[in-house]
Design a protein around this motif. Structure first.
Motif, PDB file in Angstrom:
ATOM      1  N   ASN A 449      45.709  46.465  -2.196  1.00  0.00           N
ATOM      2  CA  ASN A 449      46.170  47.553  -1.512  1.00  0.00           C
ATOM      3  C   ASN A 449      46.528  46.758  -0.221  1.00  0.00           C
ATOM      4  O   ASN A 449      47.652  47.111   0.458  1.00  0.00           O
ATOM      5  CB  ASN A 449      44.948  48.730  -1.233  1.00  0.00           C
ATOM      6  CG  ASN A 449      45.253  49.638  -2.444  1.00  0.00           C
ATOM      7  OD1 ASN A 449      45.801  49.526  -3.151  1.00  0.00           O
ATOM      8  ND2 ASN A 449      44.041  50.469  -2.282  1.00  0.00           N
ATOM      9  N   LEU A 481      47.238  53.992   8.510  1.00  0.00           N
ATOM     10  CA  LEU A 481      46.948  55.268   8.277  1.00  0.00           C
ATOM     11  C   LEU A 481      47.047  56.091   9.162  1.00  0.00           C
ATOM     12  O   LEU A 481      46.569  55.815  10.208  1.00  0.00           O
ATOM     13  CB  LEU A 481      45.448  55.212   7.485  1.00  0.00           C
ATOM     14  CG  LEU A 481      44.840  54.491   6.389  1.00  0.00           C
ATOM     15  CD1 LEU A 481      43.469  54.420   6.036  1.00  0.00           C
ATOM     16  CD2 LEU A 481      45.710  54.916   5.051  1.00  0.00           C
ATOM     17  N   ARG A 502      55.959  51.106  -6.544  1.00  0.00           N
ATOM     18  CA  ARG A 502      54.885  50.436  -6.831  1.00  0.00           C
ATOM     19  C   ARG A 502      55.159  49.175  -7.829  1.00  0.00           C
ATOM     20  O   ARG A 502      55.430  49.680  -8.894  1.00  0.00           O
ATOM     21  CB  ARG A 502      53.755  51.292  -7.464  1.00  0.00           C
ATOM     22  CG  ARG A 502      53.340  52.274  -6.609  1.00  0.00           C
ATOM     23  CD  ARG A 502      52.568  51.768  -5.088  1.00  0.00           C
ATOM     24  NE  ARG A 502      51.675  50.899  -5.636  1.00  0.00           N
ATOM     25  CZ  ARG A 502      50.500  51.192  -5.572  1.00  0.00           C
ATOM     26  NH1 ARG A 502      49.994  52.270  -5.526  1.00  0.00           N
ATOM     27  NH2 ARG A 502      49.494  50.192  -6.052  1.00  0.00           N
ATOM     28  N   GLY A 506      50.156  50.768  -9.454  1.00  0.00           N
ATOM     29  CA  GLY A 506      49.270  51.478  -8.757  1.00  0.00           C
ATOM     30  C   GLY A 506      48.999  53.071  -9.531  1.00  0.00           C
ATOM     31  O   GLY A 506      50.003  53.562  -9.589  1.00  0.00           O
ATOM     32  N   GLY A 508      46.951  55.542  -8.299  1.00  0.00           N
ATOM     33  CA  GLY A 508      46.435  56.426  -7.461  1.00  0.00           C
ATOM     34  C   GLY A 508      45.073  57.026  -7.770  1.00  0.00           C
ATOM     35  O   GLY A 508      44.403  57.667  -7.077  1.00  0.00           O
ATOM     36  N   LEU A 509      44.293  55.998  -8.523  1.00  0.00           N
ATOM     37  CA  LEU A 509      43.025  56.169  -8.854  1.00  0.00           C
ATOM     38  C   LEU A 509      42.057  55.194  -8.350  1.00  0.00           C
ATOM     39  O   LEU A 509      40.942  55.137  -8.386  1.00  0.00           O
ATOM     40  CB  LEU A 509      42.779  56.521 -10.322  1.00  0.00           C
ATOM     41  CG  LEU A 509      43.117  57.793 -10.923  1.00  0.00           C
ATOM     42  CD1 LEU A 509      43.119  57.745 -12.457  1.00  0.00           C
ATOM     43  CD2 LEU A 509      42.335  58.864 -10.410  1.00  0.00           C
ATOM     44  N   ALA A 512      39.364  55.771  -5.565  1.00  0.00           N
ATOM     45  CA  ALA A 512      38.577  56.926  -6.233  1.00  0.00           C
ATOM     46  C   ALA A 512      37.471  56.176  -7.067  1.00  0.00           C
ATOM     47  O   ALA A 512      36.314  56.527  -6.845  1.00  0.00           O
ATOM     48  CB  ALA A 512      39.410  58.003  -7.125  1.00  0.00           C
TER      49      ALA A 512
HETATM   50  P1  ADP Z   1      47.201  53.403  -5.461  1.00  0.00           P
HETATM   51  O1  ADP Z   1      47.037  52.092  -4.505  1.00  0.00           O
HETATM   52  O2  ADP Z   1      47.294  53.086  -6.709  1.00  0.00           O
HETATM   53  O3  ADP Z   1      48.458  54.373  -4.834  1.00  0.00           O
HETATM   54  P2  ADP Z   1      44.603  53.650  -4.578  1.00  0.00           P
HETATM   55  O4  ADP Z   1      43.607  54.847  -4.601  1.00  0.00           O
HETATM   56  O5  ADP Z   1      44.461  52.426  -4.555  1.00  0.00           O
HETATM   57  O6  ADP Z   1      46.075  54.226  -5.134  1.00  0.00           O
HETATM   58  O7  ADP Z   1      45.229  54.099  -2.857  1.00  0.00           O
HETATM   59  C1  ADP Z   1      45.536  55.588  -2.579  1.00  0.00           C
HETATM   60  C2  ADP Z   1      46.515  55.584  -1.252  1.00  0.00           C
HETATM   61  O8  ADP Z   1      45.676  55.154  -0.081  1.00  0.00           O
HETATM   62  C3  ADP Z   1      47.615  54.738  -1.412  1.00  0.00           C
HETATM   63  O9  ADP Z   1      48.638  55.154  -2.142  1.00  0.00           O
HETATM   64  C4  ADP Z   1      47.943  54.529  -0.031  1.00  0.00           C
HETATM   65  O10 ADP Z   1      48.696  55.678   0.524  1.00  0.00           O
HETATM   66  C5  ADP Z   1      46.744  54.491   0.859  1.00  0.00           C
HETATM   67  N1  ADP Z   1      46.099  53.230   0.965  1.00  0.00           N
HETATM   68  C6  ADP Z   1      45.214  52.304   0.515  1.00  0.00           C
HETATM   69  N2  ADP Z   1      45.165  51.289   0.847  1.00  0.00           N
HETATM   70  C7  ADP Z   1      45.858  51.012   2.095  1.00  0.00           C
HETATM   71  C8  ADP Z   1      46.031  50.187   2.891  1.00  0.00           C
HETATM   72  N3  ADP Z   1      45.572  49.028   2.773  1.00  0.00           N
HETATM   73  N4  ADP Z   1      46.736  50.311   3.795  1.00  0.00           N
HETATM   74  C9  ADP Z   1      47.711  51.685   4.052  1.00  0.00           C
HETATM   75  N5  ADP Z   1      47.415  52.509   3.188  1.00  0.00           N
HETATM   76  C10 ADP Z   1      46.432  52.358   2.047  1.00  0.00           C
END
Ligand code: ADP
Length: 584
Positions: A449, A481, A502, A506, A508-509, A512
């Motif tokens: 991420n 964020l 992506r 990814g 989205g889980l 979680a």
């Molecule tokens: P995915 O990465 O598959 O979308 P995740 O559960 O890992 O799902 O992350 C969920 C959401 O959290 C991401 O879609 C992103 O918007 C946000 N996110 C996660 N890690 C970061 C990060 N390091 N910087 C900014 N946003 C992040």
């Protein structure tokens, strides 16, 4: 001429005595200061405890208020009654004193009237005899007698003032003497304060009237009746009132205690049951016996708990059905997916023989099958957590190795994105009882991420340990964020930007699942981020299974501690007031 010099040690003793005195004084002052500090701190602690008790305990409040009000009533009522009794006793005594004084004055006048010789010596002798007879020291009601020349008597013959004891003429107030002078025909009374034989102050009723001495003229005759007995009675009354009042206040406190227990106990039981209910023990119920208000409260409470339990059960059933459905669907999809995968691979391998447009479709199909597979495996993983089937396989692991493996597996992606992975070296091993497979999965997800949302900036991975926990933080300087998003990132299928392309597929889980993994370890997974500044994800795990974490060894926000403020090197500017942290 030289002045004789004083030997040096001449005032030595005085000096040393003075310095000793000063030292002693300083010591005494110090001791007094210390004592006052101790007394103040004891009083403060006691005051704070009482305040806490007053705020926290309804029972204490009721008992204290009842006792306080009782005390006020007892003091007011006691003072009023005491005053009435004192007035009654003194008035009674004054009445008897008046009657006694009237008859005794009459008897004295009769003696003087019947005196044969009227020369000064005989009259003086007679006066002494009469005064001696009138006073009765040692009798039940003692009385003193004073015979003195009236203020306006200017006759030649004079008898000196005769006193029955050492109660002197100055004891007779001027007002009384003036009142007698103004109205000689009537008796005058006052209550004054005199000294008793043992020097203690005592009240006394003083009754004055006039007698006529043959040849010597008008004389004032005073009878002094000490009110010692009455005062003694009043002392006994005061003591009885004080003891009775104290007993009454204590009794009131006891009654308040019993009564409040009758009310407070069921309320406390209700609070306990409510606490247990809210902690998940849904079968807890209140005892509801009888017909009184408490029983009604118990019945309504139990009815509420029944309905809550039913609704929660229904929700649980529904949620179980949904979980089951997800799990079943995921399982069912596996078999056709395997076939699709095999066919897709075949088509993908022979894409060189196809038209460019068909070859591109084969490429897309292959990528989407990859995504589909990861989604399916994530869904299966999540349904295992939901079903409570996930289990930890704990072993003592050096977190440096786990980080190393996670970094190695993401290095290719980082290189592709132009991100540098910086692992901050630690002083020694960071061993904790963890499930290395799950922790590696969490770290891999965090690093992926950070690379994906890090916009090609370096990713900093830090590891630290304290008495109770180990922590790994993954810090990037990417998109960051927005406020409130730090708490949302752990929601299933939540994405800040759903339209974002992506490349690694990814689902989205990821976060979680990471959160469930952290919770399985009884650890924490926290997020912080600021738009345009970056994000930090911190994983904190207990060093020993079952031993709770006291605090995380790493800060969540980069500017929380000087040791964590490494951002300027990476971003060139450090966040002024970071916000948006969330702990899960
Ligand atoms: P995915 O990465 O598959 O979308 P995740 O559960 O890992 O799902 O992350 C969920 C959401 O959290 C991401 O879609 C992103 O918007 C946000 N996110 C996660 N890690 C970061 C990060 N390091 N910087 C900014 N946003 C992040």
């Amino acid at each position: 001429m030289s002045t004789p010099s004083r030997p040096d040690n001449a005032n030595q003793p005085t000096l040393s005595a003075r310095s000793r005195l000063a030292t002693m004084r300083a010591r005494v002052v110090l001791m007094l200061q210390k004592l006052s500090r101790v007394v103040r701190s004891v009083l403060r602690t006691a005051g704070l405890r009482l305040l806490h008790l007053w705020r926290a305990s309804l029972q204490f409040r009721v008992i204290a208020s009842t006792m306080l009000l009782g005390l006020v009533v007892v003091v007011i009522l006691g003072s009023y009654l005491y005053q009435r009794i004192a007035d009654g006793l003194v008035n009674d005594r004054v009445l008897t004193a008046r009657a006694e004084a009237t008859s005794q004055a009459r008897a004295a006048q009769a003696r003087f009237d019947s005196a044969g010789r009227t020369d000064t010596v005989s009259l003086t002798q007679l006066a002494f005899d009469v005064v001696g007879q009138l006073s009765s020291p040692g009798a039940d009601h003692s009385r003193e007698v004073i015979l003195t020349r009236a203020k306006n008597n200017t006759g030649a013959a004079s008898v000196p003032t005769v006193l029955s004891s050492d109660v002197g003429l100055p004891s007779v107030p001027d007002e009384l003497r003036n009142a007698i002078a103004a109205d000689p025909g009537h008796q005058q009374v006052q209550v004054i304060s005199i000294r008793s034989s043992d020097g203690a102050p005592v009240s006394a009723a003083i009754v004055g009237s006039r007698v006529n001495l043959p040849a010597a003229g008008q004389y004032e005759l005073y009878f002094l009746f000490p009110l010692e007995r009455e005062q003694q009675t009043l002392r006994v009354v005061a003591r009885t009132f004080a003891l009775g009042g104290l007993a009454l206040v204590l009794l009131l406190g006891g009654v308040a205690y019993v009564v409040t227990r009758l009310v407070v106990d069921p309320v406390r039981r209700a609070a306990l049951v409510a606490e247990r209910l809210s902690s998940g023990r849904l079968h807890e119920r209140m005892r509801a016996r009888g017909e009184d208000d408490i029983a009604k409260l118990g019945k309504s409470f139990n009815a509420m708990a029944d309905s809550l339990q039913n609704q929660i059960r229904q929700l649980e059933d529904l949620s179980r059905v949904q979980q089951r459905f997800v799990s079943d669907v995921s399982h069912e999809l596996r078999t056709p997916l395997t076939t699709i995968r095999m066919a897709g691979d075949l088509i993908h391998d022979s894409r060189g023989d196809f038209d460019p447009s068909v070859a591109r479709s084969a490429e897309l199909l292959h990528n989407e099958i990859d995504r589909f597979e990861s989604l399916l495996s994530d869904l299966l993983e999540i349904s295992r957590f939901d079903a409570g089937a996930a289990e930890l396989e704990v072993e003592a692991t050096d977190l440096r190795d786990t980080i190393g493996r996670a970094v190695d597996s993401t290095a290719a992606l980082a290189a592709l994105r132009g991100s540098r992975l910086e692992v901050i070296p630690t002083d020694g091993p960071c061993v904790a009882e963890i499930d290395p497979r799950r922790v590696e999965r969490i770290l891999r997800n965090l690093v992926v991420n950070a690379v994906e949302y890090g916009d090609g900036c370096p990713v900093r991975i830090e590891l630290a340990i304290n008495e109770s926990a180990v922590a790994v933080s993954v810090l990037d300087s990417g998109v960051g964020l927005r406020p409130g998003e730090a708490a949302l990132v752990f929601n299933r299928f939540w994405r800040a930007d759903p339209a974002r392309a992506r490349t690694t597929g990814g689902t989205g889980l990821g976060l979680a699942i990471s959160l469930e993994d952290a919770r399985l370890h009884q650890g924490w997974l926290d997020a912080w981020g600021e738009p345009g500044v970056g994000s930090c994800f911190r994983l904190t795990l207990p060093r020993r299974t079952g031993v709770p974490i006291e605090r995380s060894p790493l800060p969540l926000r980069p500017d929380e501690e000087p040791s964590a403020a490494g951002l300027p090197d990476m971003t060139g500017n450090r966040p002024a007031a970071p916000s948006g942290g969330a702990q899960t």
